[in-house]
Scaffold this active site. Sequence first.
Site, short mmCIF file in Angstrom:
data_model
loop_
_atom_site.label_atom_id
_atom_site.label_comp_id
_atom_site.label_asym_id
_atom_site.label_seq_id
_atom_site.Cartn_x
_atom_site.Cartn_y
_atom_site.Cartn_z
N ARG A 1 0.86 -1.18 0.00
CA ARG A 1 0.00 0.00 0.00
C ARG A 1 0.89 1.22 0.00
NH1 ARG A 1 -3.29 2.24 5.18
NH2 ARG A 1 -1.23 3.13 5.51
N HIS B 1 -10.93 11.95 16.49
CA HIS B 1 -11.00 10.51 16.25
C HIS B 1 -10.64 9.74 17.52
CE1 HIS B 1 -10.31 6.83 13.68
NE2 HIS B 1 -9.51 6.54 14.70
N GLU B 2 -9.51 10.11 18.14
CA GLU B 2 -9.07 9.37 19.33
C GLU B 2 -10.00 9.62 20.52
OE1 GLU B 2 -7.03 7.12 18.83
OE2 GLU B 2 -6.29 7.82 16.89
N HIS C 1 -12.95 7.40 20.15
CA HIS C 1 -12.69 5.98 20.46
C HIS C 1 -13.07 5.65 21.90
CE1 HIS C 1 -11.24 3.85 17.07
NE2 HIS C 1 -10.17 4.59 16.86
N GLU D 1 -13.80 2.03 14.23
CA GLU D 1 -13.03 3.04 13.50
C GLU D 1 -13.95 3.98 12.72
OE1 GLU D 1 -9.93 3.68 13.82
OE2 GLU D 1 -9.45 1.96 15.07
N ASP E 1 -14.01 7.93 13.02
CA ASP E 1 -13.83 8.82 11.86
C ASP E 1 -14.95 9.85 11.78
OD1 ASP E 1 -11.49 7.66 10.96
OD2 ASP E 1 -12.47 6.38 9.47
N HIS F 1 -9.98 -0.93 10.02
CA HIS F 1 -10.30 0.34 9.37
C HIS F 1 -10.94 0.06 8.01
CE1 HIS F 1 -6.76 1.03 11.97
NE2 HIS F 1 -7.31 2.20 12.22
N ARG G 1 -13.25 5.71 4.11
CA ARG G 1 -13.11 6.50 5.34
C ARG G 1 -13.52 7.94 5.06
NH1 ARG G 1 -7.90 4.89 8.96
NH2 ARG G 1 -9.20 6.01 10.46
#
Length: 752
Positions: free
Chosen positions: A108, A586-587, A590, A649, A653, A714, A720
Amino acid sequence: MGKPESPAGAAETRGRCRRRRPGFLEWGLLLLLLLLTGALAALSLLYAHSGAIQGPQEDEMCTSPGCVIAAARILRNMDPSKDPCEDFYQHACGGWLRRHVVPETSSRYSVFDILRDELEVVLKGALEHTAARDRPAVQKAKTLYRSCMNESIIEERDSQPLLETLGRVGGWPVAMDEWTDTVGRHWELERQLAAMNAQFNRRVLIDLFIWNDDQNSSRHIIYIDQPTLGMPSREHYFQEGSNQKVREAYLQFMVSVATMLRADMSLPRDHRRVQEDMAQVLRLETQLANATAPQEERHDVTTLYHRMPVTELQDRFSLKGFNWTLFIQSVLSSVKIELLPDEEVVVYGIPYLQKLESIIDVFSARTMQNYLVWRLVQDRISSLSQRFKDARAKYRKVLYGKTTEEVRWRECVSYVNSNMESAAGSLYVRKAFSRDSKDVVGELIDKVRAVFVETLDELSWMDEASKRKAQEKAMSMKVQIGYPDYILDERSKHLDKEYSNLDFSEHLYFENGLQNLKASAQRSLKKLRKKVDQNLWIIGAAVVNAFYSPNRNQIVFPAGILQPPFFSKDQPQALNFGGIGMVIGHEITHGFDDNGRNFDEEGNMLDWWSNFSAQHFQEQSECMVHQYGNYSWDLAEQQNVNGLSTLGENIADNGGVRQAYKAYLKWRAEGGRDQQLPGLDLTFDQVFFLNYAQVWCGSYRPEFAVQSIKTDVHSPLKYRVLGSLQNLAAFSDAFHCARGTPMHPRVRCRVW
């Protein structure tokens, strides 16, 4: 920041000149600005005609080098011919995708991968730099790096260090003739599993590890869980199509390595016996794969967690006479810890253990030993001579699409950074990180967190009592930014003590690797009787990523991610909020996703939800499961995204970009004045969303796409971006997307 500043001496020299011509960089920036202005004139006409983009707001124009570079980056990454309301990912990333090809060494290639590549260049320079007064931890890191780069000695030693190691673990039956049934009768599975765990950090067949107790975050406890497998996904073992090719390549890899080692021991090749032995190993591992629970069935930690005394563990899972006390004590003995009479363990993998008994009963000691040692051999291939890597090449090609091994120095830098992250982090931070970025990022965290708390009032699906608990948890979240201070403190002995038990040699790369495996295992095991250190960093500084720990209720932003396009003190705030601001959101989110929501503000597994809120959380989540589950990925043989395994995830997001955007609006409403980028006739809102999307620009090899859609929690990079922005009304407002267009769907999902 991620970039070293210009030397002060050079600046002073230039300052002494009364009259000077523009330097090369300045001419380049002026030329780039002219090119941008011309190119964007056509872009402006296109947007003005379509009505898709509004003119800029009245703030000052920024023509600093940082802003010109940022403007050029955004423009080059875009494909303005694509309608942002039809496919915003292609609109934002089409230029990037057109200009970048996945390297032969990679599966990737993305913006994240480019930043990691640049970080590794910085570390390479630091590790190769000779300094007279390096502290012991740094000296060891540089010795480890040199041992990895010493290819001539690695080639000369060839399989010798591996053969010596196999002798210490009872041998590899497939690669020897004296491993007979008589030997097998004196073989103990418990001691073999313990040796793999404690000496080589290979948790095979049964995963035993030490971690924070989910129900009491201040203490550590023993966990028993289902293991990882030799191949990345359990589906590789029993589905047809491309999985069959992976299985065949995996078996050939095993056979090739075993045959090579037999030859090195001057034994006959005996291809038929080797093939039979390793085919039996694959059958064993296939049954183990079938016994493991799929990823999507392991999301709810409250159903996984079962605490019990070791005596109950023995009664419930005897595994045809398996002695759990002997196994666990043998592991703990490596760090001189005694098993308590009333010792408790947490069992995560009950369905797996229930099925394991019949598997153990079927396979012989020879096959079991062949499998355990194979997992060790497989892990050590990268430390051996080139011919062993060549034996692995076809398997990696089928699995990842890679056709070439990574260049040696990158492999060695990555290895040192993974195994000596604090020492490597100290080198990186000194070289490439601006210390005052910590304070700026801290302010951004405060802004995004405040918005998360404020937007709880918008949620009709959550009652007031649960909102108060959510607010308490968000405000209690601990934060780590950049790096732990001790790694730069020359007076502190903490960094050197961290690696005091390591004694590396430049000529013994394989043995250095074994030291690292043992040290890693023992570092974890030694925590059992210790109180949890809440200040411990869970990751190194030289990492392009960010993390949330539910057991600590802690968010971490390493120095490696605090650089453009995510963050820079020298770029407009629209970019910072759309980059690192989104990562922060984002974090934080979570902590409230389908896993994090099960833990309270102290990191303890506790149901703080009312029945009303819990039920509605599930309903809101179902919308997202369905949304992402309907994305069909052409690159992955038209397979659909797994909406359940990617749910956590996806929730993060969606929450992250929403909170970052609202925090940006609030900052501006409170008087924050942003800077326009030169040549970009875009509103600040549009710049925010473009930077958010461009963080996720990236391409996959088809082989890796097929694998990652099975194993990655993810969603693919494209989805995303599309998934989160389709759910955000502010996006369609910013780009004037009519209702019913792909980026303004009639049904939207929202959890946070």
